[in-house]
Motif scaffolding. Structure first.
Motif, PDB file in Angstrom:
ATOM      1  N   GLU A 182       0.830  -1.202   0.000  1.00 50.64           N
ATOM      2  CA  GLU A 182       0.000   0.000   0.000  1.00 50.64           C
ATOM      3  C   GLU A 182       0.876   1.269   0.000  1.00 50.64           C
ATOM      4  O   GLU A 182       0.631   2.215  -0.760  1.00 50.64           O
ATOM      5  CB  GLU A 182      -0.921  -0.034   1.234  1.00 50.64           C
ATOM      6  CG  GLU A 182      -2.049   0.965   1.221  1.00 50.64           C
ATOM      7  CD  GLU A 182      -2.839   0.990  -0.092  1.00 50.64           C
ATOM      8  OE1 GLU A 182      -3.069   2.110  -0.570  1.00 50.64           O
ATOM      9  OE2 GLU A 182      -3.188  -0.073  -0.645  1.00 50.64           O
ATOM     10  N   ALA A 183       1.920   1.253   0.833  1.00 57.56           N
ATOM     11  CA  ALA A 183       2.824   2.411   0.921  1.00 57.56           C
ATOM     12  C   ALA A 183       3.609   2.593  -0.381  1.00 57.56           C
ATOM     13  O   ALA A 183       3.817   3.721  -0.843  1.00 57.56           O
ATOM     14  CB  ALA A 183       3.784   2.232   2.098  1.00 57.56           C
ATOM     15  N   ALA A 184       4.019   1.485  -0.996  1.00 57.53           N
ATOM     16  CA  ALA A 184       4.768   1.560  -2.258  1.00 57.53           C
ATOM     17  C   ALA A 184       3.872   2.128  -3.359  1.00 57.53           C
ATOM     18  O   ALA A 184       4.321   2.910  -4.212  1.00 57.53           O
ATOM     19  CB  ALA A 184       5.280   0.170  -2.643  1.00 57.53           C
TER      20      ALA A 184
ATOM     21  N   LEU B 216       3.543   5.904  -2.734  1.00 49.90           N
ATOM     22  CA  LEU B 216       4.796   6.583  -3.087  1.00 49.90           C
ATOM     23  C   LEU B 216       4.994   6.561  -4.602  1.00 49.90           C
ATOM     24  O   LEU B 216       5.415   7.570  -5.192  1.00 49.90           O
ATOM     25  CB  LEU B 216       5.974   5.908  -2.368  1.00 49.90           C
ATOM     26  CG  LEU B 216       7.363   6.459  -2.687  1.00 49.90           C
ATOM     27  CD1 LEU B 216       7.443   7.966  -2.445  1.00 49.90           C
ATOM     28  CD2 LEU B 216       8.428   5.740  -1.842  1.00 49.90           C
ATOM     29  N   GLY B 217       4.679   5.432  -5.226  1.00 53.08           N
ATOM     30  CA  GLY B 217       4.817   5.329  -6.686  1.00 53.08           C
ATOM     31  C   GLY B 217       3.980   6.383  -7.397  1.00 53.08           C
ATOM     32  O   GLY B 217       4.426   6.988  -8.384  1.00 53.08           O
TER      33      GLY B 217
ATOM     34  N   LEU C  60       8.215  -0.986  -5.590  1.00 54.92           N
ATOM     35  CA  LEU C  60       7.978   0.436  -5.862  1.00 54.92           C
ATOM     36  C   LEU C  60       7.823   0.732  -7.358  1.00 54.92           C
ATOM     37  O   LEU C  60       6.899   1.442  -7.768  1.00 54.92           O
ATOM     38  CB  LEU C  60       9.147   1.257  -5.274  1.00 54.92           C
ATOM     39  CG  LEU C  60       9.099   2.765  -5.482  1.00 54.92           C
ATOM     40  CD1 LEU C  60       7.894   3.375  -4.778  1.00 54.92           C
ATOM     41  CD2 LEU C  60      10.391   3.415  -4.965  1.00 54.92           C
ATOM     42  N   ILE C  61       8.708   0.171  -8.164  1.00 51.67           N
ATOM     43  CA  ILE C  61       8.687   0.546  -9.587  1.00 51.67           C
ATOM     44  C   ILE C  61       7.442   0.033 -10.321  1.00 51.67           C
ATOM     45  O   ILE C  61       7.081   0.562 -11.369  1.00 51.67           O
ATOM     46  CB  ILE C  61       9.979   0.126 -10.335  1.00 51.67           C
ATOM     47  CG1 ILE C  61      10.193  -1.370 -10.263  1.00 51.67           C
ATOM     48  CG2 ILE C  61      11.168   0.907  -9.801  1.00 51.67           C
ATOM     49  CD1 ILE C  61      11.374  -1.852 -11.107  1.00 51.67           C
ATOM     50  N   ASN C  62       6.777  -0.975  -9.724  1.00 55.51           N
ATOM     51  CA  ASN C  62       5.498  -1.412 -10.307  1.00 55.51           C
ATOM     52  C   ASN C  62       4.477  -0.291 -10.333  1.00 55.51           C
ATOM     53  O   ASN C  62       3.524  -0.322 -11.106  1.00 55.51           O
ATOM     54  CB  ASN C  62       4.870  -2.531  -9.454  1.00 55.51           C
ATOM     55  CG  ASN C  62       5.598  -3.838  -9.575  1.00 55.51           C
ATOM     56  OD1 ASN C  62       6.205  -4.112 -10.599  1.00 55.51           O
ATOM     57  ND2 ASN C  62       5.543  -4.647  -8.539  1.00 55.51           N
ATOM     58  N   HIS C  63       4.647   0.677  -9.440  1.00 56.27           N
ATOM     59  CA  HIS C  63       3.636   1.715  -9.250  1.00 56.27           C
ATOM     60  C   HIS C  63       4.070   3.069  -9.818  1.00 56.27           C
ATOM     61  O   HIS C  63       3.423   4.080  -9.564  1.00 56.27           O
ATOM     62  CB  HIS C  63       3.308   1.844  -7.759  1.00 56.27           C
ATOM     63  CG  HIS C  63       2.940   0.537  -7.134  1.00 56.27           C
ATOM     64  ND1 HIS C  63       1.722  -0.076  -7.368  1.00 56.27           N
ATOM     65  CD2 HIS C  63       3.636  -0.303  -6.335  1.00 56.27           C
ATOM     66  CE1 HIS C  63       1.696  -1.233  -6.718  1.00 56.27           C
ATOM     67  NE2 HIS C  63       2.835  -1.385  -6.089  1.00 56.27           N
TER      68      HIS C  63
ATOM     69  N   ASP D 295      13.641  12.199   1.633  1.00 53.38           N
ATOM     70  CA  ASP D 295      12.563  13.020   1.066  1.00 53.38           C
ATOM     71  C   ASP D 295      11.241  12.277   1.147  1.00 53.38           C
ATOM     72  O   ASP D 295      10.184  12.888   1.251  1.00 53.38           O
ATOM     73  CB  ASP D 295      12.911  13.356  -0.388  1.00 53.38           C
ATOM     74  CG  ASP D 295      14.201  14.143  -0.462  1.00 53.38           C
ATOM     75  OD1 ASP D 295      14.141  15.362  -0.312  1.00 53.38           O
ATOM     76  OD2 ASP D 295      15.287  13.522  -0.596  1.00 53.38           O
ATOM     77  N   TYR D 296      11.321  10.948   1.066  1.00 51.29           N
ATOM     78  CA  TYR D 296      10.120  10.110   1.137  1.00 51.29           C
ATOM     79  C   TYR D 296      10.386   8.937   2.080  1.00 51.29           C
ATOM     80  O   TYR D 296      11.307   8.152   1.835  1.00 51.29           O
ATOM     81  CB  TYR D 296       9.768   9.555  -0.249  1.00 51.29           C
ATOM     82  CG  TYR D 296       9.677  10.616  -1.319  1.00 51.29           C
ATOM     83  CD1 TYR D 296       8.542  11.410  -1.420  1.00 51.29           C
ATOM     84  CD2 TYR D 296      10.727  10.826  -2.203  1.00 51.29           C
ATOM     85  CE1 TYR D 296       8.458  12.391  -2.407  1.00 51.29           C
ATOM     86  CE2 TYR D 296      10.655  11.802  -3.184  1.00 51.29           C
ATOM     87  CZ  TYR D 296       9.523  12.582  -3.280  1.00 51.29           C
ATOM     88  OH  TYR D 296       9.440  13.541  -4.244  1.00 51.29           O
TER      89      TYR D 296
END
Ligand code: PRP
Length: 180
Positions: free
Chosen positions: A18-20, A23-24, A52-55, A142-143
């Protein structure tokens, strides 16, 4: 089998995904049209980077570095050894470091300074976990997806003696495991 060594789950798999995703979506807007390089710091960042990169729904490039702390100098030097550098010139490029955790902050402070010296257009940091009580040098992400207490955590890339990186969540290891 691995679960028997875990005292408690700190961040569940669903919470990480959910967080990824959130952020994505933020990074998709932030880096629209900029073609940034997402730089993962091996090895701990691999599961988080992969999720992460999925999003992220805009053009990005991927690269990885492997670094280790430098133990030959003064304790506070914060100098790191680069075992594997990225593969390209980053002059004028937007860089996002992707990490599993910021603890003392030495790794990312050194890397951020190094990439600024290399004339990146921007250098930002995204981390799955932040352990602010561990901080020895001044650096902030930053994130940050999750801020955690000062406990020994494993899973989702984080290891104890190179093990537990493959747990699908972040958990606290039972003391009996590392006091053996
Ligand atoms: C961990 C983590 C960060 C660094 C953070 O890596 O992945 O890179 O430590 O610590 P710091 O804020 O105190 O510098 P580690 O060196 O354990 O390597 P690994 O990713 O291969 O486990």
């Amino acid at each position: 089998m691995l679960e028997k060594d875990i005292k408690k789950v700190l961040v569940s798999h669903d919470e990480i995904v959910e967080a990824a995703k959130k952020l994505g979506e933020t990074l998709t807007k932030e880096y629209q049209g900029k073609n940034p390089i997402f730089v993962g710091i091996l090895k701990g960042s691999v599961p988080f980077m992969a999720e992460l990169i999925n999003h992220v729904d805009t053009h990005i490039e991927l690269d990885f570095m492997l670094v280790s702390s430098y133990h030959g100098g003064t304790a506070s030097s914060g100098i790191i050894n680069i075992i594997k550098d990225i593969d390209q010139d980053i002059t004028g490029r937007d860089i996002l470091f992707v990490e599993d955790i910021i603890d003392t902050g030495k790794t990312l402070k050194s890397l951020k300074e190094l990439f600024e010296e290399r004339n990146a257009a921007s250098v930002k940091i995204a981390t799955l976990l932040d352990k602010p009580e561990g901080r020895l040098v001044e650096i902030e992400a930053d994130y940050t997806c999750f801020t955690i207490p000062n406990e020994f955590v494993v899973g989702y890339g984080l290891d104890y003696d190179e093990n537990y990186r493959n747990l699908p969540y972040v958990g606290v290891l039972k003391e009996e495991v590392y006091s053996k």
